[in-house]
Structure formats: C-alpha cells, structure tokens
Design a protein around this motif. Structure first.
Motif, PDB file in Angstrom:
ATOM      1  N   LEU A 215       0.822  -1.206   0.000  1.00  0.00           N
ATOM      2  CA  LEU A 215       0.000   0.000   0.000  1.00  0.00           C
ATOM      3  C   LEU A 215       0.857   1.257   0.000  1.00  0.00           C
ATOM      4  O   LEU A 215       0.508   2.271  -0.618  1.00  0.00           O
ATOM      5  CB  LEU A 215      -0.925   0.019   1.216  1.00  0.00           C
ATOM      6  CG  LEU A 215      -2.241  -0.753   1.137  1.00  0.00           C
ATOM      7  CD1 LEU A 215      -3.051  -0.541   2.403  1.00  0.00           C
ATOM      8  CD2 LEU A 215      -3.059  -0.326  -0.080  1.00  0.00           C
ATOM      9  N   VAL A 216       1.970   1.200   0.729  1.00  0.00           N
ATOM     10  CA  VAL A 216       2.868   2.364   0.766  1.00  0.00           C
ATOM     11  C   VAL A 216       3.382   2.669  -0.638  1.00  0.00           C
ATOM     12  O   VAL A 216       3.494   3.836  -1.042  1.00  0.00           O
ATOM     13  CB  VAL A 216       4.036   2.109   1.738  1.00  0.00           C
ATOM     14  CG1 VAL A 216       5.055   3.248   1.652  1.00  0.00           C
ATOM     15  CG2 VAL A 216       3.520   1.977   3.164  1.00  0.00           C
ATOM     16  N   ASP A 217       3.674   1.622  -1.392  1.00  0.00           N
ATOM     17  CA  ASP A 217       4.223   1.812  -2.744  1.00  0.00           C
ATOM     18  C   ASP A 217       3.147   2.060  -3.789  1.00  0.00           C
ATOM     19  O   ASP A 217       3.436   2.562  -4.877  1.00  0.00           O
ATOM     20  CB  ASP A 217       5.019   0.565  -3.160  1.00  0.00           C
ATOM     21  CG  ASP A 217       6.285   0.397  -2.331  1.00  0.00           C
ATOM     22  OD1 ASP A 217       6.798   1.415  -1.823  1.00  0.00           O
ATOM     23  OD2 ASP A 217       6.745  -0.762  -2.176  1.00  0.00           O
ATOM     24  N   LEU A 218       1.908   1.688  -3.462  1.00  0.00           N
ATOM     25  CA  LEU A 218       0.842   1.755  -4.458  1.00  0.00           C
ATOM     26  C   LEU A 218       0.527   3.203  -4.822  1.00  0.00           C
ATOM     27  O   LEU A 218       0.221   4.032  -3.964  1.00  0.00           O
ATOM     28  CB  LEU A 218      -0.420   1.068  -3.917  1.00  0.00           C
ATOM     29  CG  LEU A 218      -1.611   1.014  -4.872  1.00  0.00           C
ATOM     30  CD1 LEU A 218      -1.287   0.151  -6.084  1.00  0.00           C
ATOM     31  CD2 LEU A 218      -2.832   0.468  -4.144  1.00  0.00           C
ATOM     32  N   GLN A 219       0.586   3.481  -6.096  1.00  0.00           N
ATOM     33  CA  GLN A 219       0.230   4.805  -6.590  1.00  0.00           C
ATOM     34  C   GLN A 219      -1.249   4.824  -6.949  1.00  0.00           C
ATOM     35  O   GLN A 219      -1.751   3.904  -7.593  1.00  0.00           O
ATOM     36  CB  GLN A 219       1.075   5.155  -7.830  1.00  0.00           C
ATOM     37  CG  GLN A 219       2.567   5.195  -7.565  1.00  0.00           C
ATOM     38  CD  GLN A 219       2.940   6.277  -6.567  1.00  0.00           C
ATOM     39  OE1 GLN A 219       2.423   7.398  -6.646  1.00  0.00           O
ATOM     40  NE2 GLN A 219       3.824   5.949  -5.627  1.00  0.00           N
ATOM     41  N   VAL A 220      -1.947   5.847  -6.513  1.00  0.00           N
ATOM     42  CA  VAL A 220      -3.375   5.936  -6.805  1.00  0.00           C
ATOM     43  C   VAL A 220      -3.629   7.119  -7.728  1.00  0.00           C
ATOM     44  O   VAL A 220      -2.986   8.165  -7.618  1.00  0.00           O
ATOM     45  CB  VAL A 220      -4.185   6.088  -5.498  1.00  0.00           C
ATOM     46  CG1 VAL A 220      -4.153   4.794  -4.715  1.00  0.00           C
ATOM     47  CG2 VAL A 220      -3.676   7.234  -4.655  1.00  0.00           C
ATOM     48  N   ASP A 221      -4.567   6.908  -8.644  1.00  0.00           N
ATOM     49  CA  ASP A 221      -4.891   7.955  -9.604  1.00  0.00           C
ATOM     50  C   ASP A 221      -5.908   8.926  -9.021  1.00  0.00           C
ATOM     51  O   ASP A 221      -6.716   8.576  -8.158  1.00  0.00           O
ATOM     52  CB  ASP A 221      -5.460   7.333 -10.885  1.00  0.00           C
ATOM     53  CG  ASP A 221      -4.426   6.466 -11.593  1.00  0.00           C
ATOM     54  OD1 ASP A 221      -3.224   6.801 -11.498  1.00  0.00           O
ATOM     55  OD2 ASP A 221      -4.835   5.468 -12.215  1.00  0.00           O
TER      56      ASP A 221
END
Length: 378
Positions: A215-221
C-alpha cells in the motif's frame, strides 16, 4: 443539539463522582447516564450532523453500560463483604441484643438496685452509663449495615430492567448510526478505488506486512490535495479507538508463541471503533485471517491498521475526520442474566472480542504505544 454538547461532560463528571461514591450511588449515576443517552437518541434524528450525534450517543450508552456493570459489581462485592461480616459477628450480635434486652426489660428501680448498697448502686450506674452509649453505637452500626444490605439487594434486583433498556437503546443507536453512515455524502475523497487493482493486491498478499508495504508503494490515480492535521503532533497522546483492555503488547508472544508488532485489545461485543485522527481510508474489507481490516493513512508513509472488526464503515479514498466511526466489533451483547451473573461473581469477564492495532512508519512496524495512550505504566 444542546443535549449532545452535554453528553460527554456528563460521562466525565459521573466518572469522577463514581470514584468518590459508594457502590449504590455509583450504580444510580450510571443509570442516569443511560437515561441521558436515551434522551439524546430521541433527539439525534433532528441533528444536523447525524453521524456525529449518533456516535456520541453510542459512546454515551457504552459508557453508561460499562459504569452500570462496574457499579453492580461493586455492589455485589460490598454485599458479600457485609454478609461475611454479619455472619462472623452472629455470636457478638446475639450477646449485644441480649444485653440490650436485659437493660430494657425491668423497671428502673430494679435495674439500679445493687446488693452492696448505695455505693455499689452508684458504681453500677456509672458502669451502665459508660456501657450504654457503646451498645447504642454498636446497634446503630448494625442497623446501618443491615440497611445497606437491603439497599444493595434492591438495587441489584432492579438492575435487570435498566440493563435491558440500555442494551436495547445502544442497539437502536448502532442501527441508526449504520444507516446515517450509509447515507453520508459529505466526506471529501482523495481518490477512487480501483477494485481490480485492490483484488490483485490481495491475491498476491500472504502477510499483513506484505499488504501494508504494498500500500505504501501503491500509486493511486486522481489524488487530490486535502490538508490534514500533522499527525506527529499527536504522537504518544492519541486516544485508543475503542474502549478496551490490552491483552498483549507489541512483541509479546501469544499462546502459540507467535509474536506480533502490534497491540491486541480486548473489547466488549459490538463496541464502536473510531478513527483516532483525521485520515484517508487506504483499505477496508476482509484480509487474510484478520477478519475485516481498516487501514488509515493520516499522512504519507504513516499507516494505522485496525483488524478484527465485524463491520467496517467508509470507502477507500475517503477522508474521515477524527472520531469518525470506522467499524463495529463482532459478537453478541450478553443476556441480562449473564451480565448480572458476572456482576455477582465479581469477574467482569465480558470483553470477548479482540482488535489488533498495528502502526507502520514507512514499511516498518513500530510499537503502537509510541503513538497511543494505553496506561502502560498504570
């Protein structure tokens, strides 16, 4: 609305009063708290912010029920203590009653007549004058103890209806709260969740640590800039998200020898869990064997993980304010008989649900007690 502003101060004032009152008064104060919560529930429908109002109502009910259980427990313990004292003093009480009966059984001239004449009579009179107040004092103490036993028993016998009303009230408040949250449209949203991306992330996850790190690495649009308070300003002083007792601290082994970096808390069934700070919901839903999980992000790189709830509120991407409901614990409220039984045996073992809390700074877990107040040294 004025009632809601008074609810929490009422609970705090009553809590202070309970520390300074006898068990019977403590239970009566708790009953007053439940009555205040009932009044607030009736007014919640007209509140501008129903979620906030109902959250306060649920907390007020929970505080009142907790206080009533504690008051009944103290009353039961006190009654048993008095019972043991009176049992142990049966012989002394019999002698006391016999002495009082003999003093009051004859006419004054007979009582004051002494075979040694006037001097003996005078001495006997002086002794009687000294003894009688002491006997009267013992009688007054005995009368007070017996009256207290009657009061405590009456209070416990009448507690069932108060408990039933309180449990029905808190359940109604929880139901209304769930509806109000479902109808809520005023929360800001930083992004919209991609369900496919989330499903792929869950499928590839084998541990909570791996999921949180991803989740820390996950990029969200569609990330929107929303100003949130600096969470580090509250480090070490955050209030626990639910009324609970610490079962295991960070690093303590469980019965299977497993050590986890978070806290394991014991809560009562259906207890309300709230956000300790304003934060973005990064994930909500079932995860591995943790039950329903809520992961909050107060600021980039900082995650609060709450696992083990029966129900979770909100959607990923929403920004929830401090104190906003994020879930309910599972289990069933105990029956009235069980509550009274727990009170009478002095156990109070009614915290049957467990909530797991983990705090992660970056990709590393840290001791949650560096963030939350848990009375570690108390």
């Amino acid at each position: 609305m004025r009632c809601f502003a008074l609810l929490l101060p009422l609970v705090l004032i009553a809590g202070l009063a309970r520390a300074e009152t006898d068990p019977a008064d403590a239970a009566r104060i708790a009953s007053d708290e439940l009555e205040a919560a009932s009044v607030a529930l009736a007014q919640a429908n007209s509140a501008r912010d129903r979620v906030k109002a109902l959250t306060e109502v649920v907390h007020a009910y929970e505080a009142g029920l907790t206080a009533l259980r504690a008051g009944l427990r103290r009353a039961s313990i006190r009654e048993a203590q008095l019972g043991r004292q009176l049992k142990a003093q049966e012989g002394e009480i019999a002698r006391l009653l016999g002495a009082l009966q003999s003093i009051g059984s004859g006419p004054p001239p007979v009582m004051l007549l002494h075979p040694e004449g006037p001097e003996g009579t005078a001495r006997a009179g002086m002794i009687l004058a000294d003894v009688t107040p002491g006997l009267e004092g013992e009688v007054a103490k005995l009368r007070a103890d017996l009256e207290e036993v009657v009061i405590l028993r009456s209070l416990q016998e009448g507690a069932a209806e108060t408990l039933q009303d309180g449990l029905a009230g808190v359940q109604a408040a929880r139901t209304e709260l769930s509806k109000a949250i479902a109808d809520r449209t005023d929360l800001p949203r930083r992004y919209s969740e991609d369900p496919v991306q989330t499903a792929l992330l869950i499928a590839s996850t084998e541990t909570l640590e791996g999921f949180a790190s991803a989740l820390v690495d996950l990029q969200v649009d569609g990330l929107e800039e929303i100003d949130l308070p600096d969470a580090t300003a509250f480090k070490g002083i955050l209030v626990m998200p639910v009324e609970a007792e610490v079962l295991r601290r960070s690093g303590e082994a469980d019965a299977a020898g497993i050590r986890r970096p978070g806290l394991v808390l014991a809560t009562r069934p259906n207890a309300l869990v709230v956000s300790p700070v304003a934060a973005t919901i990064r994930y909500r839903g079932p995860l591995l064997d943790y039950g329903n999980v809520m992961i909050l992000e107060p600021q980039p790189g900082l995650l609060f993980v709450f696992a083990g709830m029966e129900r979770v509120y909100g959607d990923a991407g929403q920004v929830v304010p401090e104190g906003s409901p994020i879930g309910l614990m599972g289990g069933n409220d105990p029956e009235i008989g069980a509550i009274l039984s727990q009170s009478s045996d002095g156990s109070g073992h009614d915290r049957t649900e467990t909530l797991y809390i983990e705090v992660r700074e970056g990709k590393s877990p840290v001791d949650p007690e560096t963030w939350f107040r848990t009375n570690k040294d108390g």
